[in-house]
Design an enzyme around this catalytic site. Structure first.
Site, PDB file in Angstrom:
ATOM      1  N   SER A  11     -51.288   2.878   7.220  1.00 35.21           N
ATOM      2  CA  SER A  11     -52.493   3.636   6.864  1.00 35.21           C
ATOM      3  C   SER A  11     -53.658   2.678   6.665  1.00 35.21           C
ATOM      4  O   SER A  11     -53.655   1.856   5.738  1.00 35.21           O
ATOM      5  CB  SER A  11     -52.260   4.425   5.574  1.00 35.21           C
ATOM      6  OG  SER A  11     -53.513   4.830   5.067  1.00 35.21           O
ATOM      7  N   HIS A  36     -52.134   5.194  11.241  1.00 28.73           N
ATOM      8  CA  HIS A  36     -52.391   6.377  10.409  1.00 28.73           C
ATOM      9  C   HIS A  36     -53.829   6.345   9.903  1.00 28.73           C
ATOM     10  O   HIS A  36     -54.275   5.367   9.299  1.00 28.73           O
ATOM     11  CB  HIS A  36     -51.412   6.397   9.240  1.00 28.73           C
ATOM     12  CG  HIS A  36     -51.468   7.634   8.401  1.00 28.73           C
ATOM     13  ND1 HIS A  36     -50.831   8.805   8.753  1.00 28.73           N
ATOM     14  CD2 HIS A  36     -52.076   7.889   7.225  1.00 28.73           C
ATOM     15  CE1 HIS A  36     -51.045   9.719   7.825  1.00 28.73           C
ATOM     16  NE2 HIS A  36     -51.810   9.192   6.879  1.00 28.73           N
ATOM     17  N   ASP A  38     -56.653   8.235   7.707  1.00 26.78           N
ATOM     18  CA  ASP A  38     -56.849   9.184   6.608  1.00 26.78           C
ATOM     19  C   ASP A  38     -58.299   9.620   6.528  1.00 26.78           C
ATOM     20  O   ASP A  38     -59.175   8.847   6.141  1.00 26.78           O
ATOM     21  CB  ASP A  38     -56.444   8.529   5.286  1.00 26.78           C
ATOM     22  CG  ASP A  38     -54.938   8.419   5.146  1.00 26.78           C
ATOM     23  OD1 ASP A  38     -54.257   9.437   5.317  1.00 26.78           O
ATOM     24  OD2 ASP A  38     -54.456   7.309   4.859  1.00 26.78           O
ATOM     25  N   MET A  40     -60.938  11.964   4.670  1.00 26.94           N
ATOM     26  CA  MET A  40     -61.109  12.689   3.396  1.00 26.94           C
ATOM     27  C   MET A  40     -62.554  13.137   3.252  1.00 26.94           C
ATOM     28  O   MET A  40     -63.481  12.408   3.627  1.00 26.94           O
ATOM     29  CB  MET A  40     -60.758  11.774   2.225  1.00 26.94           C
ATOM     30  CG  MET A  40     -59.357  11.199   2.279  1.00 26.94           C
ATOM     31  SD  MET A  40     -58.999  10.273   0.783  1.00 26.94           S
ATOM     32  CE  MET A  40     -57.399   9.583   1.203  1.00 26.94           C
ATOM     33  N   HIS A  69     -54.665  12.148   9.911  1.00 24.22           N
ATOM     34  CA  HIS A  69     -54.328  12.980   8.755  1.00 24.22           C
ATOM     35  C   HIS A  69     -55.623  13.534   8.170  1.00 24.22           C
ATOM     36  O   HIS A  69     -56.353  12.826   7.485  1.00 24.22           O
ATOM     37  CB  HIS A  69     -53.574  12.102   7.741  1.00 24.22           C
ATOM     38  CG  HIS A  69     -53.171  12.798   6.488  1.00 24.22           C
ATOM     39  ND1 HIS A  69     -52.690  12.102   5.383  1.00 24.22           N
ATOM     40  CD2 HIS A  69     -53.153  14.117   6.145  1.00 24.22           C
ATOM     41  CE1 HIS A  69     -52.412  12.977   4.426  1.00 24.22           C
ATOM     42  NE2 HIS A  69     -52.690  14.190   4.846  1.00 24.22           N
ATOM     43  N   MET A  71     -57.578  15.385   5.662  1.00 29.78           N
ATOM     44  CA  MET A  71     -57.595  15.937   4.299  1.00 29.78           C
ATOM     45  C   MET A  71     -58.983  16.541   4.097  1.00 29.78           C
ATOM     46  O   MET A  71     -59.786  16.074   3.279  1.00 29.78           O
ATOM     47  CB  MET A  71     -57.293  14.820   3.295  1.00 29.78           C
ATOM     48  CG  MET A  71     -55.819  14.415   3.313  1.00 29.78           C
ATOM     49  SD  MET A  71     -55.498  12.824   2.547  1.00 29.78           S
ATOM     50  CE  MET A  71     -55.862  11.749   3.931  1.00 29.78           C
ATOM     51  N   MET A 140     -46.221  15.002   1.880  1.00 28.58           N
ATOM     52  CA  MET A 140     -46.978  14.132   0.987  1.00 28.58           C
ATOM     53  C   MET A 140     -46.110  13.801  -0.219  1.00 28.58           C
ATOM     54  O   MET A 140     -45.613  14.691  -0.909  1.00 28.58           O
ATOM     55  CB  MET A 140     -48.256  14.828   0.498  1.00 28.58           C
ATOM     56  CG  MET A 140     -49.354  14.971   1.539  1.00 28.58           C
ATOM     57  SD  MET A 140     -49.825  13.437   2.371  1.00 28.58           S
ATOM     58  CE  MET A 140     -50.339  12.409   0.978  1.00 28.58           C
ATOM     59  N   ASP A 176     -45.649  10.261   3.461  1.00 29.56           N
ATOM     60  CA  ASP A 176     -46.908   9.568   3.196  1.00 29.56           C
ATOM     61  C   ASP A 176     -47.174   9.497   1.691  1.00 29.56           C
ATOM     62  O   ASP A 176     -47.329  10.540   1.044  1.00 29.56           O
ATOM     63  CB  ASP A 176     -48.042  10.341   3.897  1.00 29.56           C
ATOM     64  CG  ASP A 176     -49.402   9.664   3.795  1.00 29.56           C
ATOM     65  OD1 ASP A 176     -49.479   8.541   3.270  1.00 29.56           O
ATOM     66  OD2 ASP A 176     -50.382  10.293   4.256  1.00 29.56           O
TER      67      ASP A 176
HETATM   68  C1  DX5 Z   1     -53.181   9.340   0.548  1.00 31.30           C
HETATM   69  C2  DX5 Z   1     -53.156   9.017   2.022  1.00 31.30           C
HETATM   70  C3  DX5 Z   1     -52.174   7.984   2.369  1.00 31.30           C
HETATM   71  C4  DX5 Z   1     -52.432   6.656   1.726  1.00 31.30           C
HETATM   72  C5  DX5 Z   1     -51.102   6.039   1.435  1.00 31.30           C
HETATM   73  O1  DX5 Z   1     -53.973  10.453   0.315  1.00 31.30           O
HETATM   74  O2  DX5 Z   1     -52.849  10.166   2.787  1.00 31.30           O
HETATM   75  O3  DX5 Z   1     -52.009   7.845   3.767  1.00 31.30           O
HETATM   76  O4  DX5 Z   1     -53.163   5.780   2.521  1.00 31.30           O
HETATM   77  O5  DX5 Z   1     -51.324   4.875   0.736  1.00 31.30           O
HETATM   78  P1  DX5 Z   1     -50.139   4.117  -0.010  1.00 31.30           P
HETATM   79  O6  DX5 Z   1     -49.142   3.722   1.022  1.00 31.30           O
HETATM   80  O7  DX5 Z   1     -50.842   2.972  -0.634  1.00 31.30           O
HETATM   81  O8  DX5 Z   1     -49.560   5.091  -1.020  1.00 31.30           O
HETATM   82 ZN    ZN Z   2     -52.287   9.922   4.952  1.00 26.90          ZN
END
Ligand code: DX5
Ligand code: ZN
Length: 223
Positions: A11, A36, A38, A40, A69, A71, A140, A176
Protein backbone atom coordinates in the site's frame (compact mmCIF):
# COMPACT_ATOMS: atom_id res chain seq x y z
CA UNK A 1 -9.52 -27.45 -4.55
CA UNK A 2 -6.75 -25.59 -6.35
CA UNK A 3 -4.75 -23.24 -4.13
CA UNK A 4 -4.88 -19.62 -5.31
CA UNK A 5 -1.55 -17.86 -5.77
CA UNK A 6 -0.31 -15.77 -2.86
CA UNK A 7 -0.04 -12.12 -3.87
CA UNK A 8 1.54 -9.22 -1.95
CA UNK A 9 0.09 -5.77 -2.63
CA UNK A 10 2.14 -2.99 -0.99
CA UNK A 11 0.00 0.00 0.00
CA UNK A 12 1.58 3.24 -1.19
CA UNK A 13 -0.27 5.05 1.59
CA UNK A 14 2.83 4.32 3.69
CA UNK A 15 5.28 5.46 0.99
CA UNK A 16 7.08 8.80 0.89
CA UNK A 17 4.68 10.93 -1.17
CA UNK A 18 7.46 13.40 -2.05
CA UNK A 19 8.97 10.69 -4.28
CA UNK A 20 5.98 8.53 -5.05
CA UNK A 21 7.17 7.34 -8.45
CA UNK A 22 10.49 6.12 -7.04
CA UNK A 23 8.65 4.40 -4.19
CA UNK A 24 6.41 2.52 -6.64
CA UNK A 25 9.46 1.45 -8.66
CA UNK A 26 11.20 0.29 -5.48
CA UNK A 27 8.16 -1.74 -4.42
CA UNK A 28 7.92 -3.26 -7.91
CA UNK A 29 11.62 -4.17 -7.97
CA UNK A 30 11.34 -5.41 -4.38
CA UNK A 31 8.90 -8.12 -5.44
CA UNK A 32 5.42 -6.60 -5.18
CA UNK A 33 2.82 -8.57 -7.11
CA UNK A 34 0.28 -5.72 -7.18
CA UNK A 35 0.36 -2.05 -6.14
CA UNK A 36 -2.38 -1.10 -3.64
CA UNK A 37 -3.71 2.42 -4.09
CA UNK A 38 -5.75 3.91 -1.23
CA UNK A 39 -8.11 6.67 -2.32
CA UNK A 40 -9.75 8.53 0.59
CA UNK A 41 -12.23 11.39 0.43
CA UNK A 42 -12.46 12.83 3.97
CA UNK A 43 -16.16 11.88 3.96
CA UNK A 44 -16.47 8.10 3.79
CA UNK A 45 -13.29 7.90 5.89
CA UNK A 46 -11.76 10.59 8.12
CA UNK A 47 -8.73 11.20 5.92
CA UNK A 48 -7.89 12.48 2.43
CA UNK A 49 -5.20 11.02 0.18
CA UNK A 50 -5.23 11.60 -3.59
CA UNK A 51 -7.34 11.05 -6.68
CA UNK A 52 -7.08 9.74 -10.21
CA UNK A 53 -4.56 12.32 -11.54
CA UNK A 54 -1.94 11.31 -8.95
CA UNK A 55 -2.60 7.67 -9.69
CA UNK A 56 -2.24 8.33 -13.40
CA UNK A 57 1.13 10.00 -12.79
CA UNK A 58 2.58 6.79 -11.31
CA UNK A 59 1.01 4.49 -13.91
CA UNK A 60 4.14 4.87 -16.04
CA UNK A 61 6.37 3.63 -13.19
CA UNK A 62 5.24 0.00 -13.23
CA UNK A 63 3.33 -2.58 -15.23
CA UNK A 64 2.11 -4.33 -12.07
CA UNK A 65 -1.63 -4.53 -11.47
CA UNK A 66 -3.09 -1.37 -9.95
CA UNK A 67 -5.27 -2.53 -7.05
CA UNK A 68 -7.41 0.54 -6.40
CA UNK A 69 -9.19 0.70 -3.04
CA UNK A 70 -11.83 3.42 -3.20
CA UNK A 71 -12.72 4.69 0.26
CA UNK A 72 -15.04 7.29 -1.22
CA UNK A 73 -18.77 7.93 -1.17
CA UNK A 74 -20.35 8.18 -3.63
CA UNK A 75 -18.03 6.06 -5.76
CA UNK A 76 -20.07 5.69 -8.95
CA UNK A 77 -19.36 9.18 -10.38
CA UNK A 78 -15.60 8.51 -10.26
CA UNK A 79 -15.35 4.94 -11.57
CA UNK A 80 -14.79 5.90 -15.22
CA UNK A 81 -12.10 8.40 -14.21
CA UNK A 82 -10.14 5.77 -12.26
CA UNK A 83 -10.57 3.26 -15.07
CA UNK A 84 -9.19 5.76 -17.59
CA UNK A 85 -6.30 6.67 -15.27
CA UNK A 86 -4.97 3.12 -15.23
CA UNK A 87 -6.80 1.11 -12.58
CA UNK A 88 -6.83 -2.65 -13.24
CA UNK A 89 -8.96 -3.70 -10.29
CA UNK A 90 -11.45 -1.29 -8.71
CA UNK A 91 -12.74 -2.07 -5.23
CA UNK A 92 -15.68 -0.16 -3.78
CA UNK A 93 -16.97 -0.40 -0.23
CA UNK A 94 -20.27 -2.18 0.35
CA UNK A 95 -21.08 0.64 2.80
CA UNK A 96 -20.35 3.45 0.33
CA UNK A 97 -23.77 3.64 -1.29
CA UNK A 98 -27.24 2.13 -1.52
CA UNK A 99 -26.74 0.39 -4.88
CA UNK A 100 -23.78 -1.95 -4.64
CA UNK A 101 -25.00 -4.18 -7.46
CA UNK A 102 -25.13 -1.17 -9.80
CA UNK A 103 -21.59 -0.09 -8.85
CA UNK A 104 -20.27 -3.59 -9.55
CA UNK A 105 -21.94 -3.67 -12.96
CA UNK A 106 -20.46 -0.26 -13.74
CA UNK A 107 -16.90 -1.43 -12.94
CA UNK A 108 -17.38 -4.55 -15.06
CA UNK A 109 -18.70 -2.52 -17.97
CA UNK A 110 -15.53 -0.41 -17.84
CA UNK A 111 -13.58 -3.61 -18.47
CA UNK A 112 -11.94 -3.70 -15.03
CA UNK A 113 -11.70 -6.36 -12.35
CA UNK A 114 -14.38 -5.97 -9.70
CA UNK A 115 -13.83 -5.88 -5.93
CA UNK A 116 -15.91 -5.18 -2.83
CA UNK A 117 -14.45 -4.11 0.51
CA UNK A 118 -16.14 -4.73 3.85
CA UNK A 119 -15.54 -2.61 6.94
CA UNK A 120 -14.89 -4.61 10.12
CA UNK A 121 -18.52 -4.38 11.31
CA UNK A 122 -20.07 -5.38 7.97
CA UNK A 123 -20.98 -9.07 7.66
CA UNK A 124 -19.91 -11.23 4.74
CA UNK A 125 -23.59 -11.99 4.13
CA UNK A 126 -24.03 -8.63 2.30
CA UNK A 127 -22.19 -10.29 -0.60
CA UNK A 128 -24.46 -13.32 -0.94
CA UNK A 129 -26.50 -11.90 -3.81
CA UNK A 130 -23.64 -10.23 -5.70
CA UNK A 131 -21.02 -12.94 -5.33
CA UNK A 132 -21.07 -13.90 -9.01
CA UNK A 133 -20.17 -10.35 -10.00
CA UNK A 134 -16.91 -10.37 -8.03
CA UNK A 135 -13.24 -10.96 -8.78
CA UNK A 136 -12.17 -10.03 -5.26
CA UNK A 137 -13.43 -9.60 -1.70
CA UNK A 138 -11.43 -7.18 0.46
CA UNK A 139 -11.74 -7.85 4.17
CA UNK A 140 -10.74 -4.74 6.11
CA UNK A 141 -8.87 -5.81 9.21
CA UNK A 142 -8.70 -2.25 10.59
CA UNK A 143 -11.22 0.58 10.33
CA UNK A 144 -10.26 2.28 7.08
CA UNK A 145 -8.72 5.74 7.02
CA UNK A 146 -5.21 5.35 8.34
CA UNK A 147 -2.13 3.20 7.97
CA UNK A 148 -0.25 1.79 10.92
CA UNK A 149 -3.21 0.45 12.90
CA UNK A 150 -3.36 -2.95 14.61
CA UNK A 151 -4.99 -5.98 12.99
CA UNK A 152 -8.40 -6.78 14.54
CA UNK A 153 -8.25 -10.49 15.51
CA UNK A 154 -12.04 -11.01 15.18
CA UNK A 155 -11.55 -10.60 11.42
CA UNK A 156 -9.94 -14.05 11.13
CA UNK A 157 -13.36 -15.69 11.49
CA UNK A 158 -14.69 -13.29 8.84
CA UNK A 159 -11.96 -14.35 6.41
CA UNK A 160 -13.05 -17.96 6.98
CA UNK A 161 -16.66 -16.97 6.28
CA UNK A 162 -15.64 -15.20 3.07
CA UNK A 163 -13.74 -18.28 1.98
CA UNK A 164 -16.83 -20.41 2.61
CA UNK A 165 -19.02 -18.00 0.61
CA UNK A 166 -16.56 -18.05 -2.29
CA UNK A 167 -16.88 -21.84 -2.32
CA UNK A 168 -14.25 -22.46 -4.96
CA UNK A 169 -15.28 -19.66 -7.32
CA UNK A 170 -12.54 -17.73 -9.12
CA UNK A 171 -12.49 -14.93 -6.50
CA UNK A 172 -9.50 -13.59 -4.56
CA UNK A 173 -9.74 -12.85 -0.85
CA UNK A 174 -7.66 -9.82 0.08
CA UNK A 175 -6.85 -8.61 3.59
CA UNK A 176 -5.99 -4.99 4.37
CA UNK A 177 -4.86 -3.44 7.63
CA UNK A 178 -2.18 -4.29 10.16
CA UNK A 179 -0.65 -7.09 8.07
CA UNK A 180 2.89 -8.02 9.15
CA UNK A 181 5.25 -10.97 8.82
CA UNK A 182 4.05 -12.00 12.29
CA UNK A 183 0.38 -12.44 11.38
CA UNK A 184 0.62 -13.20 7.63
CA UNK A 185 0.67 -16.94 8.22
CA UNK A 186 -2.49 -16.92 10.31
CA UNK A 187 -4.27 -14.70 7.79
CA UNK A 188 -3.43 -16.98 4.87
CA UNK A 189 -4.39 -20.04 6.88
CA UNK A 190 -7.83 -18.49 7.45
CA UNK A 191 -8.30 -18.31 3.67
CA UNK A 192 -6.83 -15.06 2.29
CA UNK A 193 -4.52 -15.10 -0.73
CA UNK A 194 -3.86 -11.37 -1.32
CA UNK A 195 -2.08 -9.46 1.44
CA UNK A 196 -2.02 -5.65 1.48
CA UNK A 197 0.70 -4.16 3.64
CA UNK A 198 1.70 -0.54 4.07
CA UNK A 199 3.80 0.22 7.12
CA UNK A 200 5.36 -3.22 7.33
CA UNK A 201 6.71 -2.89 3.76
CA UNK A 202 7.58 0.82 3.49
CA UNK A 203 9.65 0.81 6.68
CA UNK A 204 13.43 1.01 6.67
CA UNK A 205 15.20 0.96 3.33
CA UNK A 206 14.98 -2.67 2.25
CA UNK A 207 11.48 -3.13 0.82
CA UNK A 208 12.53 -6.37 -0.86
CA UNK A 209 13.43 -7.90 2.52
CA UNK A 210 10.15 -6.67 4.02
CA UNK A 211 8.11 -8.17 1.18
CA UNK A 212 10.06 -11.39 1.35
CA UNK A 213 9.51 -11.71 5.11
CA UNK A 214 5.74 -11.49 4.60
CA UNK A 215 5.84 -13.90 1.66
CA UNK A 216 7.92 -16.47 3.54
CA UNK A 217 5.68 -16.29 6.62
CA UNK A 218 2.53 -16.58 4.50
CA UNK A 219 3.84 -19.37 2.29
CA UNK A 220 4.78 -21.45 5.31
CA UNK A 221 1.10 -21.50 6.32
CA UNK A 222 -0.72 -21.43 2.97
CA UNK A 223 -3.37 -24.13 2.57
C1 DX5 B 1 -6.32 1.72 5.48
C2 DX5 B 1 -5.85 1.38 4.09
C3 DX5 B 1 -4.74 0.42 4.07
C4 DX5 B 1 -3.50 0.91 4.74
C5 DX5 B 1 -2.85 -0.28 5.38
O1 DX5 B 1 -7.48 2.46 5.43
O2 DX5 B 1 -6.91 0.83 3.32
O3 DX5 B 1 -4.46 -0.05 2.76
O4 DX5 B 1 -2.59 1.50 3.87
O5 DX5 B 1 -1.77 0.18 6.11
P1 DX5 B 1 -1.03 -0.75 7.17
O6 DX5 B 1 -0.49 -1.92 6.44
O7 DX5 B 1 0.01 0.16 7.70
O8 DX5 B 1 -2.07 -1.15 8.20
ZN1 ZN C 1 -6.43 -0.20 1.38
Amino acid sequence: MKTRPLLISPSILAADFSKLGEEVIAADKGGADWIHIDVMDGHFVPNITFGAPVMQSIRKCTTKLFDVHLMISPADPYLAQFAAAGADLITVHAEAGPHLDRSLQAIRSLGKKVGVALNPATPVSVLEHVIDRLDLILIMTVNPGFGGQSFIPAMLEKIRQAKALVAGRNIDIEVDGGVTADNAGTIVKAGANVLVAGSSIFKGADYAANIKAIRVAATAMSV
